[in-house]
Design a protein around this motif. Structure first.
Motif, PDB file in Angstrom:
ATOM      1  N   PHE A 262       0.820  -1.353  -0.087  1.00  0.00           N
ATOM      2  CA  PHE A 262       0.144   0.026   0.038  1.00  0.00           C
ATOM      3  C   PHE A 262       0.962   1.257  -0.062  1.00  0.00           C
ATOM      4  O   PHE A 262       2.040   1.319   0.567  1.00  0.00           O
ATOM      5  N   GLU A 263       0.641   2.258  -0.753  1.00  0.00           N
ATOM      6  CA  GLU A 263       1.322   3.379  -0.805  1.00  0.00           C
ATOM      7  C   GLU A 263       0.190   4.733  -0.683  1.00  0.00           C
ATOM      8  O   GLU A 263      -1.002   4.648  -1.230  1.00  0.00           O
ATOM      9  N   PHE A 264       0.555   5.589   0.232  1.00  0.00           N
ATOM     10  CA  PHE A 264      -0.314   6.681   0.296  1.00  0.00           C
ATOM     11  C   PHE A 264       0.246   7.993   0.515  1.00  0.00           C
ATOM     12  O   PHE A 264       1.175   8.042   0.946  1.00  0.00           O
ATOM     13  N   HIS A 265      -0.118   8.826  -0.573  1.00  0.00           N
ATOM     14  CA  HIS A 265       0.530  10.068  -0.879  1.00  0.00           C
ATOM     15  C   HIS A 265      -0.345  11.342  -0.451  1.00  0.00           C
ATOM     16  O   HIS A 265      -1.586  11.339  -1.008  1.00  0.00           O
ATOM     17  N   LYS A 266       0.093  11.903   0.601  1.00  0.00           N
ATOM     18  CA  LYS A 266      -0.627  13.035   1.114  1.00  0.00           C
ATOM     19  C   LYS A 266      -0.518  14.402   0.352  1.00  0.00           C
ATOM     20  O   LYS A 266       0.885  14.364  -0.014  1.00  0.00           O
ATOM     21  N   PRO A 267      -1.434  15.222   0.640  1.00  0.00           N
ATOM     22  CA  PRO A 267      -1.063  16.735   0.177  1.00  0.00           C
ATOM     23  C   PRO A 267      -0.210  17.515   1.243  1.00  0.00           C
ATOM     24  O   PRO A 267      -0.065  16.973   2.400  1.00  0.00           O
ATOM     25  N   GLU A 268       0.533  18.356   0.683  1.00  0.00           N
ATOM     26  CA  GLU A 268       1.550  19.126   1.749  1.00  0.00           C
ATOM     27  C   GLU A 268       0.499  19.949   2.543  1.00  0.00           C
ATOM     28  O   GLU A 268       1.295  20.192   3.761  1.00  0.00           O
ATOM     29  N   GLU A 269      -0.503  20.414   2.109  1.00  0.00           N
ATOM     30  CA  GLU A 269      -1.303  21.169   3.218  1.00  0.00           C
ATOM     31  C   GLU A 269      -2.264  20.587   3.970  1.00  0.00           C
ATOM     32  O   GLU A 269      -3.193  19.706   3.358  1.00  0.00           O
ATOM     33  N   LEU A 270      -1.913  20.289   5.017  1.00  0.00           N
ATOM     34  CA  LEU A 270      -2.879  19.694   6.075  1.00  0.00           C
ATOM     35  C   LEU A 270      -3.048  20.539   7.425  1.00  0.00           C
ATOM     36  O   LEU A 270      -2.246  21.367   7.857  1.00  0.00           O
ATOM     37  N   PRO A 271      -4.438  20.328   7.978  1.00  0.00           N
ATOM     38  CA  PRO A 271      -5.332  19.292   7.623  1.00  0.00           C
ATOM     39  C   PRO A 271      -6.052  19.613   6.203  1.00  0.00           C
ATOM     40  O   PRO A 271      -6.041  21.087   5.896  1.00  0.00           O
ATOM     41  N   LEU A 272      -6.837  18.872   5.690  1.00  0.00           N
ATOM     42  CA  LEU A 272      -7.547  19.234   4.504  1.00  0.00           C
ATOM     43  C   LEU A 272      -9.106  19.009   4.971  1.00  0.00           C
ATOM     44  O   LEU A 272      -9.681  17.973   4.766  1.00  0.00           O
ATOM     45  N   ILE A 273      -9.697  19.978   5.181  1.00  0.00           N
ATOM     46  CA  ILE A 273     -11.096  20.035   5.650  1.00  0.00           C
ATOM     47  C   ILE A 273     -11.903  20.086   4.279  1.00  0.00           C
ATOM     48  O   ILE A 273     -11.929  21.173   3.753  1.00  0.00           O
ATOM     49  N   VAL A 274     -12.917  19.001   4.386  1.00  0.00           N
ATOM     50  CA  VAL A 274     -13.591  19.221   3.232  1.00  0.00           C
ATOM     51  C   VAL A 274     -15.116  18.795   3.715  1.00  0.00           C
ATOM     52  O   VAL A 274     -15.316  17.832   4.573  1.00  0.00           O
ATOM     53  N   PRO A 275     -16.312  19.412   3.142  1.00  0.00           N
ATOM     54  CA  PRO A 275     -17.721  18.961   3.791  1.00  0.00           C
ATOM     55  C   PRO A 275     -17.958  17.643   3.272  1.00  0.00           C
ATOM     56  O   PRO A 275     -18.050  17.471   1.921  1.00  0.00           O
ATOM     57  N   LEU A 276     -18.012  16.675   4.205  1.00  0.00           N
ATOM     58  CA  LEU A 276     -18.278  15.193   3.873  1.00  0.00           C
ATOM     59  C   LEU A 276     -19.164  14.596   4.877  1.00  0.00           C
ATOM     60  O   LEU A 276     -19.587  15.112   5.792  1.00  0.00           O
ATOM     61  N   SER A 277     -19.915  13.506   4.137  1.00  0.00           N
ATOM     62  CA  SER A 277     -20.831  12.527   4.885  1.00  0.00           C
ATOM     63  C   SER A 277     -19.879  11.513   5.363  1.00  0.00           C
ATOM     64  O   SER A 277     -19.670  10.588   4.431  1.00  0.00           O
ATOM     65  N   PRO A 278     -19.159  11.378   6.383  1.00  0.00           N
ATOM     66  CA  PRO A 278     -18.309  10.542   6.912  1.00  0.00           C
ATOM     67  C   PRO A 278     -18.610   8.945   6.388  1.00  0.00           C
ATOM     68  O   PRO A 278     -17.816   8.124   5.965  1.00  0.00           O
ATOM     69  N   THR A 279     -19.639   8.673   7.114  1.00  0.00           N
ATOM     70  CA  THR A 279     -20.063   7.242   6.822  1.00  0.00           C
ATOM     71  C   THR A 279     -20.079   6.898   5.486  1.00  0.00           C
ATOM     72  O   THR A 279     -19.821   5.694   4.939  1.00  0.00           O
ATOM     73  N   LEU A 280     -20.958   7.672   4.612  1.00  0.00           N
ATOM     74  CA  LEU A 280     -20.938   7.314   3.255  1.00  0.00           C
ATOM     75  C   LEU A 280     -19.520   7.625   2.454  1.00  0.00           C
ATOM     76  O   LEU A 280     -19.269   6.673   1.495  1.00  0.00           O
ATOM     77  N   PHE A 281     -19.050   8.530   2.751  1.00  0.00           N
ATOM     78  CA  PHE A 281     -17.682   8.653   1.863  1.00  0.00           C
ATOM     79  C   PHE A 281     -16.822   7.141   2.232  1.00  0.00           C
ATOM     80  O   PHE A 281     -15.850   7.094   1.472  1.00  0.00           O
ATOM     81  N   ASP A 282     -16.766   6.754   3.402  1.00  0.00           N
ATOM     82  CA  ASP A 282     -15.781   5.535   3.966  1.00  0.00           C
ATOM     83  C   ASP A 282     -16.447   4.705   3.194  1.00  0.00           C
ATOM     84  O   ASP A 282     -15.575   3.715   2.504  1.00  0.00           O
ATOM     85  N   TRP A 283     -17.739   4.373   2.678  1.00  0.00           N
ATOM     86  CA  TRP A 283     -18.264   3.440   1.976  1.00  0.00           C
ATOM     87  C   TRP A 283     -17.456   3.472   0.316  1.00  0.00           C
ATOM     88  O   TRP A 283     -17.300   2.440  -0.094  1.00  0.00           O
ATOM     89  N   VAL A 284     -17.345   4.631  -0.107  1.00  0.00           N
ATOM     90  CA  VAL A 284     -16.996   4.862  -1.265  1.00  0.00           C
ATOM     91  C   VAL A 284     -15.493   4.293  -1.362  1.00  0.00           C
ATOM     92  O   VAL A 284     -14.933   3.512  -2.294  1.00  0.00           O
ATOM     93  N   ILE A 285     -14.520   4.854  -0.357  1.00  0.00           N
ATOM     94  CA  ILE A 285     -13.302   4.473  -0.376  1.00  0.00           C
ATOM     95  C   ILE A 285     -13.310   2.744  -0.345  1.00  0.00           C
ATOM     96  O   ILE A 285     -12.349   2.195  -0.743  1.00  0.00           O
ATOM     97  N   GLU A 286     -14.159   2.197   0.497  1.00  0.00           N
ATOM     98  CA  GLU A 286     -13.960   0.952   1.034  1.00  0.00           C
ATOM     99  C   GLU A 286     -14.196  -0.018  -0.311  1.00  0.00           C
ATOM    100  O   GLU A 286     -13.522  -0.826  -0.777  1.00  0.00           O
TER     101      GLU A 286
END
Length: 387
Positions: A262-286
């Motif tokens: 597994f490789e994970f490339h993060k952006p330089e600017e952290l934290p990256l705050i975005v309007p999300l529905s965490p439960t449903l967004f997790d479903w997409v990534i999963e």
């Protein structure tokens, strides 16, 4: 079972074809009748002209064909060399302003109808030709079937779009109902399992097995919560997208084989705050990560790359698996489409719906090559209205 040939779409197409065909044949019949009537009028006019030429003193008048309406027949009179002598029912202002106007109309008349020839003298031979064009009424009758065909086609397309929208709405309601019922049915055994886990912890069973069992029970609760939210308006809240993706990636890592890197490339600017529905967004990534695991069959690399691009956040989920055949790239988001022996083929369809409808973004296949892997791309606006 009724054969598919006899479904409502076929009957609708047959009805439209019958209407258009009947209209075309009837319009052609009317056009032929009008054309013959116009030719008879021109012939009468030519014969009257000949009678007046032969008997100048006879009190005859030409038939009234000089009317400025849609039934006026345009006529051009020429000599035997086709030089224009006179004309009627043609715009005299245009004829005077454009030297080539009458010649253009003459060519049109020659293509449209056979001329009448009026012999003025046999010796020497003198004859005038009378070319005529179609009236506005005849042209309208000839073009009427085409106009009606376009109108009927538009109406059929609108009807099909309406019925398709209604069918999709009914399907969505069905899936939402099934999802909520699934969540309801999972509720009872989940409560029981949660109670057993608490009993194990109270009895001193604080080992790794109990800990992993508790995490899986919590996972089932999360899945149940996702199903219960289908069909409802999700709550979108400011969320650290990087942390959200990293948490799901860690969960998948622990359940992947040792041959997966597994490789994970993060952006330089952290934290990256975005309007999300965490439960449903997790479903997409999963869903995207599980599809990647299935595509690699136990060996390969999964990489997630997150970066900003203007006002959008780009998330690329890539794998080095078997890839998607070219003919299937546009089908992978269709409900029910799957290349696996198990599964309903709803994961990517629901994922796209979650991204597009609830987060105002896009989910698509950025690149895929058989034997080399696939990259899915998610585009999410960093600033968006709450759904």
């Amino acid at each position: 079972m009724i054969p598919s040939f006899y479904n409502w779409r076929t009957w609708l197409a047959l009805l439209a074809l019958t209407i258009v065909t009947g209209t075309i044949f009837y319009s052609r019949y009317l056009a032929q009748q009008i054309a013959q009537e116009e030719r008879d009028k021109v012939e009468l006019w030519v014969n009257a002209s000949k009678a007046i030429f032969d008997n100048p003193d006879m009190p005859l008048t030409l038939p009234n064909m000089i009317r400025n309406d849609q039934t006026a027949i345009p006529i051009i009179e020429t000599n035997e060399q086709d030089s224009i002598v006179s004309f009627i029912n043609i715009d005299s202002a245009k004829a005077a302003g454009d030297p080539g106007f009458l010649q253009k109309r003459l060519r049109e008349f020659k293509r449209a109808n056979e001329p009448f020839i009026l012999v003025l003298s046999d010796s020497p031979y003198i004859a005038n030709k009378y070319y005529y064009g179609n009236t506005r009424l005849l042209k309208e009758v000839q073009y009427y079937p085409i106009i009606q065909l376009v109108i009927v086609g538009i109406l059929i397309i609108l009807l099909l779009m309406l019925l398709n929208t209604r069918h999709r709405s009914a399907q969505n309601q069905l899936w939402a109902g099934m999802a909520k019922e699934t969540a309801h049915q999972l509720g009872t055994p989940l409560s029981s399992l949660q109670g057993w886990v608490e009993m194990l912890k109270e009895s001193g069973q604080q080992d790794a097995i109990t800990h992993e069992l508790e995490k899986d029970v919590n996972r089932l609760k999360l899945v149940s919560d996702r199903f219960s939210k289908i069909g409802s308006t999700p709550q979108v809240e400011p969320t650290d997208l990087v942390v959200q993706v990293e948490t799901m990636l860690d969960y998948i890592k622990r359940r992947a084989s040792g041959g997966i890197r597994f490789e994970f490339h993060k952006p330089e600017e952290l934290p990256l705050i975005v309007p999300l529905s965490p439960t449903l967004f997790d479903w997409v990534i999963e869903n995207l990560l599980k599809n990647a695991l299935d595509a690699m069959e136990g060996k390969g690399t999964i990489s997630i790359d997150i970066r900003k691009s203007g006002q959008d956040i780009i998330i690329d989920v890539a794998d080095t698996g078997k890839g998607i055949p070219g003919g299937n790239v546009n089908k992978v988001f269709d409900p029910g489409f799957t290349t696996r022996k198990r599964g309903w083929g709803l994961g990517l369809s629901l994922s796209r719906r979650i991204i597009e409808q609830y987060h105002g973004g896009q989910l698509f296949v950025k690149h895929s090559e058989p034997g080399k892997g696939t990259t899915f791309r998610i585009l999410i606006p960093q600033q968006q209205k709450t759904v």
